[in-house]
Design an enzyme around this catalytic site. Structure first.
Site, PDB file in Angstrom:
ATOM      1  N   VAL A  67       0.811  -1.227   0.000  1.00 49.19           N
ATOM      2  CA  VAL A  67       0.000   0.000   0.000  1.00 49.19           C
ATOM      3  C   VAL A  67       0.845   1.277   0.000  1.00 49.19           C
ATOM      4  CG1 VAL A  67      -1.731   1.288   1.322  1.00 49.19           C
ATOM      5  CG2 VAL A  67      -1.833  -1.176   1.252  1.00 49.19           C
ATOM      6  N   ASN A 119       9.983  -5.148  -5.753  1.00 50.83           N
ATOM      7  CA  ASN A 119       9.288  -5.781  -4.639  1.00 50.83           C
ATOM      8  C   ASN A 119       9.806  -7.214  -4.539  1.00 50.83           C
ATOM      9  OD1 ASN A 119       6.958  -5.347  -2.688  1.00 50.83           O
ATOM     10  ND2 ASN A 119       6.381  -7.307  -3.611  1.00 50.83           N
ATOM     11  N   ARG A 120       9.800  -7.764  -3.312  1.00 47.17           N
ATOM     12  CA  ARG A 120      10.312  -9.134  -3.132  1.00 47.17           C
ATOM     13  C   ARG A 120       9.666 -10.077  -4.141  1.00 47.17           C
ATOM     14  NH1 ARG A 120       9.162 -12.161   2.503  1.00 47.17           N
ATOM     15  NH2 ARG A 120       7.060 -11.514   1.882  1.00 47.17           N
ATOM     16  N   LYS A 142       7.525  -4.240   5.557  1.00 44.04           N
ATOM     17  CA  LYS A 142       7.066  -4.495   6.919  1.00 44.04           C
ATOM     18  C   LYS A 142       8.201  -4.149   7.888  1.00 44.04           C
ATOM     19  CE  LYS A 142       4.022  -7.913   6.987  1.00 44.04           C
ATOM     20  NZ  LYS A 142       2.815  -7.158   7.301  1.00 44.04           N
ATOM     21  N   SER A 169       3.772   9.776   7.269  1.00 41.86           N
ATOM     22  CA  SER A 169       2.401   9.609   7.749  1.00 41.86           C
ATOM     23  C   SER A 169       1.400  10.145   6.735  1.00 41.86           C
ATOM     24  CB  SER A 169       2.183  10.327   9.076  1.00 41.86           C
ATOM     25  OG  SER A 169       0.844  10.120   9.491  1.00 41.86           O
ATOM     26  N   GLY A 202      -1.041   7.563   5.515  1.00 47.47           N
ATOM     27  CA  GLY A 202      -1.688   6.375   4.956  1.00 47.47           C
ATOM     28  C   GLY A 202      -1.574   6.371   3.439  1.00 47.47           C
ATOM     29  N   LYS A 207       8.136  10.295  14.493  1.00 46.86           N
ATOM     30  CA  LYS A 207       6.975   9.593  13.916  1.00 46.86           C
ATOM     31  C   LYS A 207       6.294   8.742  14.993  1.00 46.86           C
ATOM     32  CE  LYS A 207       3.870   7.927  11.277  1.00 46.86           C
ATOM     33  NZ  LYS A 207       3.785   6.710  10.557  1.00 46.86           N
ATOM     34  N   HIS A 246       4.290  11.023  17.060  1.00 53.05           N
ATOM     35  CA  HIS A 246       3.124  11.387  16.232  1.00 53.05           C
ATOM     36  C   HIS A 246       2.043  10.311  16.380  1.00 53.05           C
ATOM     37  CE1 HIS A 246       0.804  10.634  12.558  1.00 53.05           C
ATOM     38  NE2 HIS A 246       0.829  11.926  12.328  1.00 53.05           N
ATOM     39  N   ASN A 247       2.452   9.061  16.275  1.00 53.73           N
ATOM     40  CA  ASN A 247       1.467   7.980  16.373  1.00 53.73           C
ATOM     41  C   ASN A 247       0.886   7.876  17.781  1.00 53.73           C
ATOM     42  OD1 ASN A 247       2.149   7.494  13.717  1.00 53.73           O
ATOM     43  ND2 ASN A 247       2.226   5.284  13.949  1.00 53.73           N
ATOM     44  N   GLU A 270      -1.619  10.376  17.917  1.00 51.89           N
ATOM     45  CA  GLU A 270      -2.738   9.847  17.091  1.00 51.89           C
ATOM     46  C   GLU A 270      -3.633   8.932  17.950  1.00 51.89           C
ATOM     47  OE1 GLU A 270      -1.445   8.249  13.179  1.00 51.89           O
ATOM     48  OE2 GLU A 270      -2.489   6.411  13.720  1.00 51.89           O
ATOM     49  N   TYR A 271      -3.001   8.060  18.754  1.00 50.59           N
ATOM     50  CA  TYR A 271      -3.778   7.172  19.632  1.00 50.59           C
ATOM     51  C   TYR A 271      -4.627   8.001  20.602  1.00 50.59           C
ATOM     52  CZ  TYR A 271      -1.367   2.642  18.687  1.00 50.59           C
ATOM     53  OH  TYR A 271      -0.883   1.483  18.135  1.00 50.59           O
ATOM     54  N   LYS A 296      -0.645  -1.836  16.159  1.00 47.08           N
ATOM     55  CA  LYS A 296       0.543  -2.479  15.587  1.00 47.08           C
ATOM     56  C   LYS A 296       1.779  -2.266  16.452  1.00 47.08           C
ATOM     57  CE  LYS A 296      -0.780  -2.518  10.730  1.00 47.08           C
ATOM     58  NZ  LYS A 296      -1.298  -1.205  10.260  1.00 47.08           N
TER      59      LYS A 296
HETATM   60  N1  LIG Z   1      -0.315   1.200   5.966  1.00 46.97           N
HETATM   61  C1  LIG Z   1      -0.214   2.418   6.474  1.00 46.97           C
HETATM   62  O1  LIG Z   1      -1.184   3.191   6.551  1.00 46.97           O
HETATM   63  C2  LIG Z   1       1.113   2.917   6.950  1.00 46.97           C
HETATM   64  C3  LIG Z   1       2.205   2.082   6.998  1.00 46.97           C
HETATM   65  N2  LIG Z   1       3.427   2.563   7.373  1.00 46.97           N
HETATM   66  C4  LIG Z   1       4.594   1.682   7.395  1.00 46.97           C
HETATM   67  O2  LIG Z   1       5.052   1.537   6.047  1.00 46.97           O
HETATM   68  C5  LIG Z   1       5.610   0.241   5.849  1.00 46.97           C
HETATM   69  C6  LIG Z   1       4.895  -0.454   4.692  1.00 46.97           C
HETATM   70  O3  LIG Z   1       3.528  -0.562   5.045  1.00 46.97           O
HETATM   71  P1  LIG Z   1       2.477  -1.254   4.065  1.00 46.97           P
HETATM   72  O4  LIG Z   1       2.597  -0.643   2.709  1.00 46.97           O
HETATM   73  O5  LIG Z   1       1.166  -1.194   4.776  1.00 46.97           O
HETATM   74  O6  LIG Z   1       3.013  -2.738   3.890  1.00 46.97           O
HETATM   75  P2  LIG Z   1       3.159  -3.955   4.919  1.00 46.97           P
HETATM   76  O7  LIG Z   1       3.625  -3.448   6.237  1.00 46.97           O
HETATM   77  O8  LIG Z   1       1.934  -4.770   4.866  1.00 46.97           O
HETATM   78  O9  LIG Z   1       4.383  -4.783   4.250  1.00 46.97           O
HETATM   79  C7  LIG Z   1       4.237  -5.457   3.031  1.00 46.97           C
HETATM   80  C8  LIG Z   1       5.470  -5.279   2.190  1.00 46.97           C
HETATM   81  O10 LIG Z   1       6.633  -5.782   2.877  1.00 46.97           O
HETATM   82  C9  LIG Z   1       7.281  -6.710   2.013  1.00 46.97           C
HETATM   83  N3  LIG Z   1       8.002  -7.686   2.811  1.00 46.97           N
HETATM   84  C10 LIG Z   1       7.550  -8.366   3.884  1.00 46.97           C
HETATM   85  N4  LIG Z   1       8.516  -9.175   4.366  1.00 46.97           N
HETATM   86  C11 LIG Z   1       9.600  -9.016   3.562  1.00 46.97           C
HETATM   87  C12 LIG Z   1      10.913  -9.559   3.556  1.00 46.97           C
HETATM   88  N5  LIG Z   1      11.313 -10.436   4.474  1.00 46.97           N
HETATM   89  N6  LIG Z   1      11.759  -9.160   2.586  1.00 46.97           N
HETATM   90  C13 LIG Z   1      11.374  -8.256   1.654  1.00 46.97           C
HETATM   91  N7  LIG Z   1      10.157  -7.684   1.628  1.00 46.97           N
HETATM   92  C14 LIG Z   1       9.276  -8.059   2.578  1.00 46.97           C
HETATM   93  C15 LIG Z   1       6.169  -7.312   1.207  1.00 46.97           C
HETATM   94  O11 LIG Z   1       6.669  -7.966   0.079  1.00 46.97           O
HETATM   95  P3  LIG Z   1       5.791  -9.136  -0.625  1.00 46.97           P
HETATM   96  O12 LIG Z   1       4.787  -8.425  -1.500  1.00 46.97           O
HETATM   97  O13 LIG Z   1       6.779  -9.901  -1.412  1.00 46.97           O
HETATM   98  O14 LIG Z   1       5.146  -9.928   0.449  1.00 46.97           O
HETATM   99  C16 LIG Z   1       5.366  -6.069   0.891  1.00 46.97           C
HETATM  100  O15 LIG Z   1       5.961  -5.294  -0.131  1.00 46.97           O
HETATM  101  C17 LIG Z   1       5.467  -0.489   7.176  1.00 46.97           C
HETATM  102  O16 LIG Z   1       6.671  -0.348   7.894  1.00 46.97           O
HETATM  103  C18 LIG Z   1       4.343   0.258   7.876  1.00 46.97           C
HETATM  104  O17 LIG Z   1       4.429   0.192   9.267  1.00 46.97           O
HETATM  105  C19 LIG Z   1       3.624   3.885   7.670  1.00 46.97           C
HETATM  106  C20 LIG Z   1       2.580   4.756   7.624  1.00 46.97           C
HETATM  107  C21 LIG Z   1       1.225   4.351   7.319  1.00 46.97           C
HETATM  108  O1  LIG Z   2       1.551   5.151  10.996  1.00 43.38           O
HETATM  109  C1  LIG Z   2       0.380   5.268  10.747  1.00 43.38           C
HETATM  110  C2  LIG Z   2      -0.219   6.596  10.466  1.00 43.38           C
HETATM  111  O2  LIG Z   2       0.590   7.618  10.847  1.00 43.38           O
HETATM  112  C3  LIG Z   2      -0.526   4.060  10.761  1.00 43.38           C
HETATM  113  O3  LIG Z   2      -1.791   4.392  10.367  1.00 43.38           O
HETATM  114  C4  LIG Z   2      -0.421   3.451  12.112  1.00 43.38           C
HETATM  115  O4  LIG Z   2       0.490   2.369  11.961  1.00 43.38           O
HETATM  116  C5  LIG Z   2      -1.678   2.863  12.660  1.00 43.38           C
HETATM  117  O5  LIG Z   2      -1.303   2.339  13.889  1.00 43.38           O
HETATM  118  P1  LIG Z   2      -2.117   1.211  14.646  1.00 43.38           P
HETATM  119  O6  LIG Z   2      -2.294   0.080  13.654  1.00 43.38           O
HETATM  120  O7  LIG Z   2      -1.235   0.852  15.800  1.00 43.38           O
HETATM  121  O8  LIG Z   2      -3.416   1.858  15.011  1.00 43.38           O
END
Ligand SMILES: NC(=O)C1=CN([C@@H]2O[C@H](COP(=O)(O)OP(=O)(O)OC[C@H]3O[C@@H](n4cnc5c(N)ncnc54)[C@H](OP(=O)(O)O)[C@@H]3O)[C@@H](O)[C@H]2O)C=CC1
Ligand SMILES: O=C(CO)[C@H](O)[C@H](O)COP(=O)(O)O
Length: 477
Positions: free
Chosen positions: A14, A34-35, A77, A130, A132, A184, A187-188, A191-192, A262
């Site tokens: 995402v 991407n992996r 991740k 931040s 999303g 960050k 910030h979170n 946010e909570y 998380k």
């Molecule tokens: N979602 C949100 O709203 C927010 C997320 N974040 C942070 O951004 C980061 C990405 O979040 P998000 O986009 O939600 O994705 P995810 O946290 O769900 O992670 C999925 C991604 O990680 C890759 N991945 C997982 N394990 C491995 C590994 N061992 N080696 C290589 N790649 C790996 C996956 O590859 P594959 O497709 O091959 O499985 C995929 O591209 C996270 O750290 C998250 O905490 C920050 C702000 C907001």
């Molecule tokens: O980083 C973020 C926004 O700034 C994510 O939305 C956050 O990871 C959400 O946290 P949780 O799943 O713990 O509610």
């Protein structure tokens, strides 16, 4: 492979895919990886016309497609996955290249990784992002740490793709090593607290007035026109107005009342305990999520007597205004506490974080973006050493106007058996921090009694101990 990409993104779930699209839309040539290749292929197939993407199946090709100094954004991740990607990158990179971890890493991990990469001659930038999915695509708030030198290369690109408020980018250099991820994390945490306070306001309006989700949504929409204007209030109004297609009921009424997390809120509280900074609003919000998920305890707890009467509110408009004022005041407490935590960590780790600048880059793009962040920036501009945000004249006046309402709401909630952990603890903090004298004097006396832990006196300098089990004489410790 021609090394022509100006920036690369590995991890195209995402966040990564939307960040890559944002770079491309701003005219950058973006290497993407991407992996598993499917996500790379679908990004280029679905959004290739956003700009110039250079897709690669292997990490080696991905790195080879980047112009030097290479700038590689990791968006995977948080935790072991980030370490695995870094380990794969290190042998492929060259001195001066920049690795950017834009995931939600824990700041001690960022400090460790920064030191490790420095030993390889590489820059490591731990950055908070931040906003999303929508923010990543259209402009997030970006909080980069790392070396000032790396920011010279990277800063203009990140500022370019960040959200803008009044033309000012929601991105600035935060400080060395883990500073960006620390900010960050806080910030979170805020946010909570913000989310919990909004949830408590919703519950008070629901239980106090018997208002429907639709009606409460309308109240939130109205609040969003004033001092409380913020992304979270706006989406709350939207969520409350949403009707479940399957049942025809208000959507919130069919959602299970168990909040997940998380880990960033928990990290914020753990760190505050280490620093000794009372971030009670954030802590209560984190524990409220834990309580909501404590299934056996909640099932067992249903037998507990409430001893509360039927809640009768004669003046609905006055009650709604009281809830609004209590929400605003509690929210200022949460921010005040969060900024105290940033100041404490900054002092301990020598980060020199500018709190006003942090409030400025949170005005847009991020989840806690809000109108009143402008006021926080102004407060720290007036006094960069401000030791208590609540004591800035603007906030003292604003919160002061709502203190009566705040007390009425907390008291009524307690009398009527409605849990308001964040409202109540914020008010307790307000009363604690403004108190001339706290009962900690008695705690010091108790500690000296059972453990000879000593105490100080109000009337003379020094550290003292009383012979509690002997003749009760006092000596210098
Ligand atoms: N979602 C949100 O709203 C927010 C997320 N974040 C942070 O951004 C980061 C990405 O979040 P998000 O986009 O939600 O994705 P995810 O946290 O769900 O992670 C999925 C991604 O990680 C890759 N991945 C997982 N394990 C491995 C590994 N061992 N080696 C290589 N790649 C790996 C996956 O590859 P594959 O497709 O091959 O499985 C995929 O591209 C996270 O750290 C998250 O905490 C920050 C702000 C907001
Ligand atoms: O980083 C973020 C926004 O700034 C994510 O939305 C956050 O990871 C959400 O946290 P949780 O799943 O713990 O509610």
């Amino acid at each position: 492979m021609t090394a022509r990409a100006q920036i690369g993104v590995t991890g195209l779930a995402v966040m990564g895919r939307n960040l890559a699209r944002n770079f491309a839309r701003h005219g950058y040539t973006v290497a993407v990886h991407n992996r598993s290749y499917a996500k790379t292929a679908s990004l280029v197939a679905d959004h290739g016309d956003d700009g110039d993407f250079v897709p690669s199946e292997s990490m080696a090709d991905f790195v080879a497609s980047l112009a030097r100094p290479r700038k590689v954004v990791i968006m995977v991740k948080a935790g072991a996955a980030t370490d695995a990607v870094i380990a794969e990158l290190i042998p492929l990179l060259e001195e001066g290249d920049i690795v950017i971890d834009a995931g939600n890493a824990h700041f001690p991990d960022t400090r460790r990784r920064e030191a490790e990469l420095k030993a390889h001659g590489l820059h490591f930038v731990g950055t908070g992002v931040s906003g999303g999915e929508e923010g990543a695509l259209n402009g997030p708030s970006i909080m980069p740490g790392g070396s000032p030198e790396s920011y010279e290369w990277l800063g203009p690109i990140l500022e370019d793709i960040s959200a803008k408020v009044d033309g000012v980018p929601c991105c600035t250099y935060v400080g060395p090593d883990g500073a960006g991820h620390f900010v960050k994390m806080v910030h979170n945490g805020i946010e909570y607290a913000d989310m919990q306070l909004i949830a408590e306001a919703y519950d008070l309006l629901k239980q106090g007035l018997g208002a429907s989700a639709q009606e409460i949504g309308e109240i939130f929409a109205e609040w969003n026109k004033g001092d409380l204007e913020s992304f979270l209030i706006e989406i709350t109004a939207d969520v409350l107005a949403h009707v479940d297609a399957e049942t025809g009921n208000a959507f919130v009424d069919v959602v299970l009342d168990r909040a997940e997390q998380k880990g960033t809120g928990r990290w914020t509280v753990q760190n505050a305990l280490d620093l000794g900074v009372p971030i009670t609003g954030i802590a209560e919000a984190t524990f409220a999520r834990a309580l909501s998920g404590s299934v056996p305890q909640r099932e067992a707890g249903r037998v507990l007597p409430a001893e509360s009467g039927a809640w009768e509110i004669s003046d609905r408009a006055a009650f709604i205004e009281d809830v609004r004022l209590a929400l605003y005041a509690s929210k200022v407490v949460a921010y005040s506490q969060g900024f105290d935590q940033i100041a404490a960590a900054s002092a301990e780790l020598g980060w020199n974080i500018d709190r006003g600048a942090m409030a400025r880059i949170w005005r847009g793009g991020c989840i806690i973006r809000a109108r009143f962040l402008n006021r926080i920036t102004e407060a720290y501009e007036r006094n960069p050493e401000l030791s208590l945000l609540l004591a800035d004249p603007y906030f003292t006046e604003q919160v002061g106007q709502g203190v009566g309402a705040w007390r009425r709401i907390v008291a009524q909630a307690a009398l009527n058996g409605v849990p308001t952990p964040a409202f109540s603890s914020s008010l307790a903090y307000y009363d604690g921090v403004r108190a001339e004298r706290l009962p900690a004097n008695l705690i010091q006396a108790q500690r000296d009694f059972f453990g000879a832990h000593t105490y100080q006196r109000i009337d003379k300098d020094g550290v003292f101990h009383t012979e509690w089990t002997g003749d009760r004489t006092e000596s210098d410790a």
